[in-house]
Motif scaffolding. Structure first.
Motif, PDB file in Angstrom:
ATOM      1  N   TYR A 121       0.975  -1.194   0.080  1.00  0.00           N
ATOM      2  CA  TYR A 121      -0.181  -0.167  -0.001  1.00  0.00           C
ATOM      3  C   TYR A 121       0.948   1.252  -0.049  1.00  0.00           C
ATOM      4  N   HIS A 122       1.950   1.344   0.839  1.00  0.00           N
ATOM      5  CA  HIS A 122       2.674   2.349   0.746  1.00  0.00           C
ATOM      6  C   HIS A 122       3.784   2.643  -0.242  1.00  0.00           C
ATOM      7  N   MET A 123       3.860   1.487  -1.112  1.00  0.00           N
ATOM      8  CA  MET A 123       4.927   1.533  -2.347  1.00  0.00           C
ATOM      9  C   MET A 123       3.912   2.270  -3.332  1.00  0.00           C
ATOM     10  N   LEU A 124       2.509   2.275  -3.223  1.00  0.00           N
ATOM     11  CA  LEU A 124       1.711   2.396  -4.394  1.00  0.00           C
ATOM     12  C   LEU A 124       0.940   3.761  -4.164  1.00  0.00           C
ATOM     13  N   LYS A 125       1.001   4.437  -2.832  1.00  0.00           N
ATOM     14  CA  LYS A 125       0.057   5.159  -2.540  1.00  0.00           C
ATOM     15  C   LYS A 125       0.764   6.534  -2.777  1.00  0.00           C
ATOM     16  N   ASP A 126       1.970   6.705  -2.973  1.00  0.00           N
ATOM     17  CA  ASP A 126       2.749   7.941  -3.508  1.00  0.00           C
ATOM     18  C   ASP A 126       2.649   8.360  -4.902  1.00  0.00           C
ATOM     19  N   ASP A 127       2.125   7.357  -5.665  1.00  0.00           N
ATOM     20  CA  ASP A 127       1.835   7.861  -7.134  1.00  0.00           C
ATOM     21  C   ASP A 127       0.628   8.204  -7.326  1.00  0.00           C
ATOM     22  N   GLY A 128       0.480   9.571  -7.811  1.00  0.00           N
ATOM     23  CA  GLY A 128      -0.916  10.250  -7.755  1.00  0.00           C
ATOM     24  C   GLY A 128      -1.984   9.439  -8.397  1.00  0.00           C
ATOM     25  N   ILE A 129      -1.624   8.827  -9.431  1.00  0.00           N
ATOM     26  CA  ILE A 129      -2.819   8.078 -10.308  1.00  0.00           C
ATOM     27  C   ILE A 129      -3.056   6.796  -9.690  1.00  0.00           C
ATOM     28  N   LEU A 130      -2.077   5.888  -9.356  1.00  0.00           N
ATOM     29  CA  LEU A 130      -2.146   4.563  -8.569  1.00  0.00           C
ATOM     30  C   LEU A 130      -3.045   4.887  -7.225  1.00  0.00           C
ATOM     31  N   SER A 131      -2.597   6.099  -6.636  1.00  0.00           N
ATOM     32  CA  SER A 131      -3.410   6.169  -4.993  1.00  0.00           C
ATOM     33  C   SER A 131      -4.891   6.363  -5.377  1.00  0.00           C
ATOM     34  N   SER A 132      -5.492   6.805  -6.520  1.00  0.00           N
ATOM     35  CA  SER A 132      -7.013   7.069  -6.457  1.00  0.00           C
ATOM     36  C   SER A 132      -7.486   5.558  -6.622  1.00  0.00           C
ATOM     37  N   PHE A 133      -6.799   4.584  -7.013  1.00  0.00           N
ATOM     38  CA  PHE A 133      -7.376   3.368  -7.205  1.00  0.00           C
ATOM     39  C   PHE A 133      -7.373   2.548  -5.684  1.00  0.00           C
ATOM     40  N   LEU A 134      -6.894   3.078  -4.505  1.00  0.00           N
ATOM     41  CA  LEU A 134      -6.668   2.353  -3.478  1.00  0.00           C
ATOM     42  C   LEU A 134      -7.510   3.044  -2.234  1.00  0.00           C
ATOM     43  N   PRO A 135      -8.318   2.005  -1.611  1.00  0.00           N
ATOM     44  CA  PRO A 135      -9.082   2.407  -0.390  1.00  0.00           C
ATOM     45  C   PRO A 135      -8.402   2.916   0.551  1.00  0.00           C
ATOM     46  N   GLU A 136      -8.765   4.030   1.311  1.00  0.00           N
ATOM     47  CA  GLU A 136      -8.078   4.409   2.714  1.00  0.00           C
ATOM     48  C   GLU A 136      -7.946   3.134   3.363  1.00  0.00           C
ATOM     49  N   THR A 137      -6.467   3.230   3.877  1.00  0.00           N
ATOM     50  CA  THR A 137      -6.001   1.831   4.551  1.00  0.00           C
ATOM     51  C   THR A 137      -5.234   2.453   5.814  1.00  0.00           C
ATOM     52  N   LEU A 138      -5.589   1.658   7.020  1.00  0.00           N
ATOM     53  CA  LEU A 138      -4.833   1.995   8.233  1.00  0.00           C
ATOM     54  C   LEU A 138      -4.566   0.678   8.741  1.00  0.00           C
ATOM     55  N   LEU A 139      -3.460   0.499   9.743  1.00  0.00           N
ATOM     56  CA  LEU A 139      -2.869  -0.425  10.377  1.00  0.00           C
ATOM     57  C   LEU A 139      -3.610  -0.507  11.652  1.00  0.00           C
ATOM     58  N   PHE A 140      -3.983  -1.906  11.887  1.00  0.00           N
ATOM     59  CA  PHE A 140      -4.529  -1.963  13.361  1.00  0.00           C
ATOM     60  C   PHE A 140      -3.566  -2.292  14.317  1.00  0.00           C
ATOM     61  N   ARG A 141      -3.531  -1.218  15.114  1.00  0.00           N
ATOM     62  CA  ARG A 141      -2.516  -1.100  16.184  1.00  0.00           C
ATOM     63  C   ARG A 141      -3.089  -0.324  17.390  1.00  0.00           C
ATOM     64  N   PRO A 142      -2.403  -0.414  18.580  1.00  0.00           N
ATOM     65  CA  PRO A 142      -2.762   0.646  19.526  1.00  0.00           C
ATOM     66  C   PRO A 142      -2.789   2.019  19.211  1.00  0.00           C
ATOM     67  N   GLY A 143      -4.057   2.547  19.225  1.00  0.00           N
ATOM     68  CA  GLY A 143      -4.115   4.054  18.988  1.00  0.00           C
ATOM     69  C   GLY A 143      -4.688   4.343  17.781  1.00  0.00           C
ATOM     70  N   THR A 144      -5.111   3.206  17.161  1.00  0.00           N
ATOM     71  CA  THR A 144      -5.648   3.532  15.789  1.00  0.00           C
ATOM     72  C   THR A 144      -7.102   3.928  16.008  1.00  0.00           C
ATOM     73  N   GLN A 145      -7.793   4.819  15.123  1.00  0.00           N
ATOM     74  CA  GLN A 145      -9.048   5.488  15.333  1.00  0.00           C
ATOM     75  C   GLN A 145     -10.060   4.655  14.622  1.00  0.00           C
ATOM     76  N   TRP A 146     -10.162   3.359  14.887  1.00  0.00           N
ATOM     77  CA  TRP A 146     -10.958   2.450  14.019  1.00  0.00           C
ATOM     78  C   TRP A 146     -12.332   2.677  14.527  1.00  0.00           C
ATOM     79  N   ARG A 147     -12.660   2.947  15.721  1.00  0.00           N
ATOM     80  CA  ARG A 147     -13.811   3.288  16.145  1.00  0.00           C
ATOM     81  C   ARG A 147     -14.545   4.535  15.596  1.00  0.00           C
ATOM     82  N   LYS A 148     -13.776   5.654  15.304  1.00  0.00           N
ATOM     83  CA  LYS A 148     -14.075   6.785  14.559  1.00  0.00           C
ATOM     84  C   LYS A 148     -14.253   6.529  13.163  1.00  0.00           C
ATOM     85  N   LYS A 149     -13.535   5.550  12.747  1.00  0.00           N
ATOM     86  CA  LYS A 149     -13.584   5.164  11.136  1.00  0.00           C
ATOM     87  C   LYS A 149     -14.909   4.348  11.156  1.00  0.00           C
ATOM     88  N   LEU A 150     -15.273   3.428  11.990  1.00  0.00           N
ATOM     89  CA  LEU A 150     -16.620   2.781  11.899  1.00  0.00           C
ATOM     90  C   LEU A 150     -17.859   3.600  11.860  1.00  0.00           C
TER      91      LEU A 150
END
Length: 369
Positions: A121-150
């Motif tokens: 995901y990080h290899m692809l997201k810095d390309d402006g065109i490819l990033s448009s095809f990527l769903p927003e992605t987070l890593l599940f770890r302590p502090g991740t705002q998954w509740r807010k996203k849900l």
């Protein structure tokens, strides 16, 4: 580099079968085609190398006997890695073997396997065109705002960064005051459980995930109006002149009402155009293929710049109800079964023979022939 055209297919031997490795039919047909190119093929494991003698104990397909025959053979000049790594520890066990073959014996690895989904995901997201095809992605770890996203998206998709075959995936849905979790266990069994609070759900998620790396994405409605989950598998491979080509594409469908379209979860595969014509308008289909052409024309070259040499990629692509294309996953060790299920035998044949053609090209290119 070893001075003979010899392709070694690297696998994990399993004592439960004879010969002791998976993908036998694939390797058989690949071997038969490679032999017509003057390329010997040996299937071997990391543990079957005799470092002192510079040889391997492995299997070659004997056409006259119509069976795999075990023997001792020279080290290969090229390696096709078909080990499916299930953890970082597994990778760390095999990586020194490949490194030693490369450094001490000049053996060439056809393609370097991709890391987990989070790194890709990080290899692809810095390309402006490819990033448009990527769903927003987070890593599940302590502090991740998954509740807010849900709360924001109403449903999230949790998947293991290095998982395969749809195992371990979860859909987490906010349903009023309840949180519903459905998915598949690590043994690929169906899972469904409800929670009355965020904290109860988070406690369960942490226990379920344990030390595994998980990513979180908004849940996308990648189903037909009649609740059949589907995605598109696109196979990209380098051909006999070292150029990236599209071997084929196919739609994979899952059981009605289920979470994924993975073949190992009871899914099947159908011809893409016929499926799209059933569910999308002509102008939507034109837009879908415009998006796909942009994606496949850019992705392999960008990924190689970031990662290093590759030679085949399976792209798993989602198409939502509006015709928007989403890149769900990139696999550097794609299977071929979907083309068999969809009866696209030309694509299946090309998919099987491509590794032999590319290996032959690489060997002769290095020899200056």
């Amino acid at each position: 580099m070893v001075d003979h055209p010899h392709l070694g297919i690297l696998v994990e031997f399993c004592l439960a079968s004879d010969p002791p490795f998976p993908e036998k039919k694939f390797f058989q047909h690949l071997t038969q085609h490679a032999n017509t190119l003057g390329l010997q093929v040996t299937v071997f494991s990391p543990h079957s190398i005799n470092w002192t003698k510079g040889s391997i104990s492995g299997y070659r397909y004997n056409e006259s006997k119509a069976k795999w025959v075990q023997g001792t053979y020279p080290l290969p000049s090229l390696i096709y890695d078909r080990i499916f790594y299930h953890s970082r520890q597994h990778i760390r066990k095999v990586a020194p073997v490949i490194k030693r073959l490369q450094q001490e014996y000049g053996v060439l690895l056809l393609g370097k396997g991709l890391p987990g989904k989070w790194k890709v995901y990080h290899m692809l997201k810095d390309d402006g065109i490819l990033s448009s095809f990527l769903p927003e992605t987070l890593l599940f770890r302590p502090g991740t705002q998954w509740r807010k996203k849900l709360i924001e998206h109403k449903a999230l998709f949790f998947k293991p960064s290095s998982g395969t075959h749809g195992k371990g995936v979860l859909k987490v849905t906010l349903a009023g005051k309840r949180i519903d979790v459905q998915g598949r266990t690590w043994h690929n069994h169906l899972l469904q459980i409800d929670f009355s609070s965020f904290s109860a759900c988070e406690t369960w998620l942490k226990k379920y995930v344990r030390q595994r790396q998980y990513i979180i994405q908004p849940y996308l409605e990648l189903t037909t109006p009649d609740a059949i989950p589907f995605d598109m598998r696109i196979l990209l491979q380098k051909n006999g002149t070292g150029q990236w080509t599209v071997t084929g594409n196919v739609i994979r469908t899952g059981p009605k009402g289920k979470l994924t379209s993975n073949l190992h979860g009871g899914g099947t595969a159908v011809e893409a155009n016929r499926f799209l014509n059933k569910y999308y308008r002509p102008e939507q289909i034109e837009s879908i293929f415009d998006q796909l052409n942009l994606l496949v024309g850019r992705l392999p070259h960008h990924l190689e710049k970031k990662h290093g040499p590759l030679f085949e990629l399976g792209l798993d692509v989602g198409i939502d109800r509006t015709g928007e294309v989403w890149l769900l996953e990139v696999n550097s060790k794609p299977g071929r079964r979907s083309f068999q299920l969809s009866r696209d035998y030309q694509a299946l044949s090309n998919a099987i023979y491509a590794p032999a053609k590319y290996a032959n090209y690489v060997f002769h290119a290095l020899k200056g022939v």
